[in-house]
Write a protein that holds these residues in place. Sequence first.
Motif, PDB file in Angstrom:
ATOM      1  N   TYR A   1       9.998  15.458   0.635  1.00 47.94           N
ATOM      2  CA  TYR A   1      10.790  14.449  -0.190  1.00 47.94           C
ATOM      3  C   TYR A   1       9.861  13.433  -0.444  1.00 47.94           C
ATOM      4  CZ  TYR A   1      15.217  17.076   0.913  1.00 47.94           C
ATOM      5  OH  TYR A   1      16.119  17.857   0.772  1.00 47.94           O
ATOM      6  N   LYS A   2       9.570  13.005  -1.412  1.00 48.89           N
ATOM      7  CA  LYS A   2       8.784  11.888  -2.005  1.00 48.89           C
ATOM      8  C   LYS A   2       9.262  10.535  -1.896  1.00 48.89           C
ATOM      9  CE  LYS A   2       7.499  11.417  -6.455  1.00 48.89           C
ATOM     10  NZ  LYS A   2       6.691  11.332  -7.832  1.00 48.89           N
ATOM     11  N   VAL A   3       8.918   9.780  -0.783  1.00 43.33           N
ATOM     12  CA  VAL A   3       9.574   8.563  -0.680  1.00 43.33           C
ATOM     13  C   VAL A   3       8.473   7.276  -0.698  1.00 43.33           C
ATOM     14  CG1 VAL A   3      11.232   9.258   1.105  1.00 43.33           C
ATOM     15  CG2 VAL A   3       8.887   8.614   1.978  1.00 43.33           C
ATOM     16  N   PRO A   4       8.881   6.268  -1.601  1.00 44.53           N
ATOM     17  CA  PRO A   4       7.801   5.320  -1.668  1.00 44.53           C
ATOM     18  C   PRO A   4       7.333   4.469  -0.347  1.00 44.53           C
ATOM     19  CG  PRO A   4       9.878   4.743  -2.933  1.00 44.53           C
ATOM     20  CD  PRO A   4      10.223   6.001  -1.810  1.00 44.53           C
ATOM     21  N   ARG A   5       5.823   4.437  -0.340  1.00 45.80           N
ATOM     22  CA  ARG A   5       5.519   3.669   0.778  1.00 45.80           C
ATOM     23  C   ARG A   5       5.713   2.253   0.745  1.00 45.80           C
ATOM     24  NH1 ARG A   5      -0.649   5.351   1.167  1.00 45.80           N
ATOM     25  NH2 ARG A   5       0.051   7.269   1.779  1.00 45.80           N
ATOM     26  N   PRO A   6       5.920   1.825   1.814  1.00 47.12           N
ATOM     27  CA  PRO A   6       6.056   0.369   1.858  1.00 47.12           C
ATOM     28  C   PRO A   6       4.958  -0.463   1.369  1.00 47.12           C
ATOM     29  CG  PRO A   6       6.690   1.129   4.083  1.00 47.12           C
ATOM     30  CD  PRO A   6       6.073   2.297   3.161  1.00 47.12           C
ATOM     31  N   SER A   7       5.468  -1.332   0.390  1.00 49.15           N
ATOM     32  CA  SER A   7       4.072  -2.128  -0.379  1.00 49.15           C
ATOM     33  C   SER A   7       3.575  -3.043   0.841  1.00 49.15           C
ATOM     34  CB  SER A   7       4.657  -2.712  -1.489  1.00 49.15           C
ATOM     35  OG  SER A   7       5.543  -3.767  -1.308  1.00 49.15           O
ATOM     36  N   GLY A   8       2.188  -3.367   0.280  1.00 49.99           N
ATOM     37  CA  GLY A   8       1.522  -4.205   1.496  1.00 49.99           C
ATOM     38  C   GLY A   8       0.360  -4.861   0.647  1.00 49.99           C
ATOM     39  N   SER A   9      -0.085  -5.752   1.059  1.00 49.52           N
ATOM     40  CA  SER A   9      -1.407  -6.214   0.447  1.00 49.52           C
ATOM     41  C   SER A   9      -2.660  -5.545   0.648  1.00 49.52           C
ATOM     42  CB  SER A   9      -1.353  -7.873   0.724  1.00 49.52           C
ATOM     43  OG  SER A   9      -1.620  -8.021   2.011  1.00 49.52           O
ATOM     44  N   ASN A  10      -3.390  -5.628  -0.222  1.00 48.05           N
ATOM     45  CA  ASN A  10      -4.584  -4.696   0.085  1.00 48.05           C
ATOM     46  C   ASN A  10      -5.450  -5.761   0.843  1.00 48.05           C
ATOM     47  OD1 ASN A  10      -5.575  -6.305  -1.982  1.00 48.05           O
ATOM     48  ND2 ASN A  10      -5.733  -4.768  -3.248  1.00 48.05           N
ATOM     49  N   LYS A  11      -7.005  -5.476   0.963  1.00 51.65           N
ATOM     50  CA  LYS A  11      -7.977  -6.153   1.687  1.00 51.65           C
ATOM     51  C   LYS A  11      -8.278  -7.698   0.860  1.00 51.65           C
ATOM     52  CE  LYS A  11     -10.387  -2.294   3.213  1.00 51.65           C
ATOM     53  NZ  LYS A  11     -11.735  -1.213   3.262  1.00 51.65           N
ATOM     54  N   THR A  12      -8.150  -7.697  -0.277  1.00 47.63           N
ATOM     55  CA  THR A  12      -8.176  -9.026  -0.917  1.00 47.63           C
ATOM     56  C   THR A  12      -7.298  -9.859  -0.870  1.00 47.63           C
ATOM     57  OG1 THR A  12      -7.563  -7.950  -3.093  1.00 47.63           O
ATOM     58  CG2 THR A  12      -9.884  -7.928  -2.645  1.00 47.63           C
ATOM     59  N   GLY A  13      -5.892  -9.537  -0.424  1.00 46.86           N
ATOM     60  CA  GLY A  13      -4.597 -10.325  -0.356  1.00 46.86           C
ATOM     61  C   GLY A  13      -3.793 -10.062  -1.276  1.00 46.86           C
ATOM     62  N   LYS A  14      -4.175  -9.039  -2.471  1.00 40.04           N
ATOM     63  CA  LYS A  14      -3.239  -9.026  -3.683  1.00 40.04           C
ATOM     64  C   LYS A  14      -2.399  -7.789  -3.558  1.00 40.04           C
ATOM     65  CE  LYS A  14      -6.538 -11.214  -6.774  1.00 40.04           C
ATOM     66  NZ  LYS A  14      -7.223 -10.970  -8.046  1.00 40.04           N
ATOM     67  N   LYS A  15      -1.365  -7.810  -4.114  1.00 41.71           N
ATOM     68  CA  LYS A  15      -0.493  -6.326  -3.951  1.00 41.71           C
ATOM     69  C   LYS A  15      -0.903  -5.527  -5.039  1.00 41.71           C
ATOM     70  CE  LYS A  15       3.546  -8.416  -1.799  1.00 41.71           C
ATOM     71  NZ  LYS A  15       5.231  -8.145  -1.760  1.00 41.71           N
ATOM     72  N   SER A  16      -0.836  -4.389  -4.538  1.00 42.90           N
ATOM     73  CA  SER A  16      -1.485  -3.211  -5.432  1.00 42.90           C
ATOM     74  C   SER A  16      -0.141  -2.933  -6.561  1.00 42.90           C
ATOM     75  CB  SER A  16      -1.576  -2.106  -4.728  1.00 42.90           C
ATOM     76  OG  SER A  16      -1.911  -0.918  -5.584  1.00 42.90           O
ATOM     77  N   LYS A  17      -0.534  -2.772  -7.786  1.00 46.54           N
ATOM     78  CA  LYS A  17       0.426  -2.384  -8.870  1.00 46.54           C
ATOM     79  C   LYS A  17       0.709  -1.103  -9.045  1.00 46.54           C
ATOM     80  CE  LYS A  17      -1.056  -6.056 -11.833  1.00 46.54           C
ATOM     81  NZ  LYS A  17      -1.354  -6.567 -13.281  1.00 46.54           N
ATOM     82  N   ARG A  18      -0.103  -0.438  -8.203  1.00 43.96           N
ATOM     83  CA  ARG A  18       0.226   1.249  -8.270  1.00 43.96           C
ATOM     84  C   ARG A  18       1.039   1.404  -7.114  1.00 43.96           C
ATOM     85  NH1 ARG A  18      -4.504   5.446  -7.140  1.00 43.96           N
ATOM     86  NH2 ARG A  18      -3.073   7.251  -6.739  1.00 43.96           N
TER      87      ARG A  18
END
Length: 165
Positions: free
Chosen positions: A121-138
Motif C-alpha cells: 500500500y502506498k502511504v504518504p511519507r510524513p512531510s518534513g523540512s529538508n536540509k535548507t529548512g524548506k518544505k519539499s513540494k514533491r
Amino acid sequence: MLLVFRALLVLGLVSLLHAAKRPRGRAVSVRLGQGGGPRGKIVRLVMDPSVLPMFSNGSSWSIANMSLSPWTYRESCVTSRFPRRIAKAQCLTSGCLNLQGEGEDAALEAKPIYYQALVFYKVPRPSGSNKTGKKSKRVKYDLRLGTEMIPVGCTCVRPSVVPQQ
C-alpha cells in the motif's frame, strides 16, 4: 568429452551471470515499519512483471465454467495498492449445479475459496523540512506491506447446520 562438458558449463555460468546483471523490472525501495531494528530497515525490491499471475487466460475461464459451482472474475482496482488491479472470483450460483445439468442442487452451497496475498500500500511519507529548512513540494511515499484475502474460485460445500436446543 570432458573438455566439451567444461566448455558448456562455463558458457552456462556466463549466461546466468549476464542474466542476473540485467534488471527485469522496476526497482523499488521499501521501508519495513518505523523505528530501529529490522522493522525500520529499508530494502530494495525488484518488481518482475513476468511473474505476476494472469487471471485472464483461457484455462482459468474454462475451469470456472466447468465447475459445479461456476464463478466469474471481477476486477478490483485500488490506485494506492500494488498490484493495482486484482481479479476476484464471484460465485454465479448460491447452490451447486447437479451432474445431470438440470439445475441447482439445494443440498449443497457454492462458497468462495480465499487466498491470502501479500500486497503493498502506498502511504504518504510524513512531510518534513529538508536540509535548507524548506518544505519539499514533491510528495514522497512509503510502501506498507499488507495482506488481502482474495477469492480465487468457488467450491461446493455442505451447508453448516447448527442444532438448536
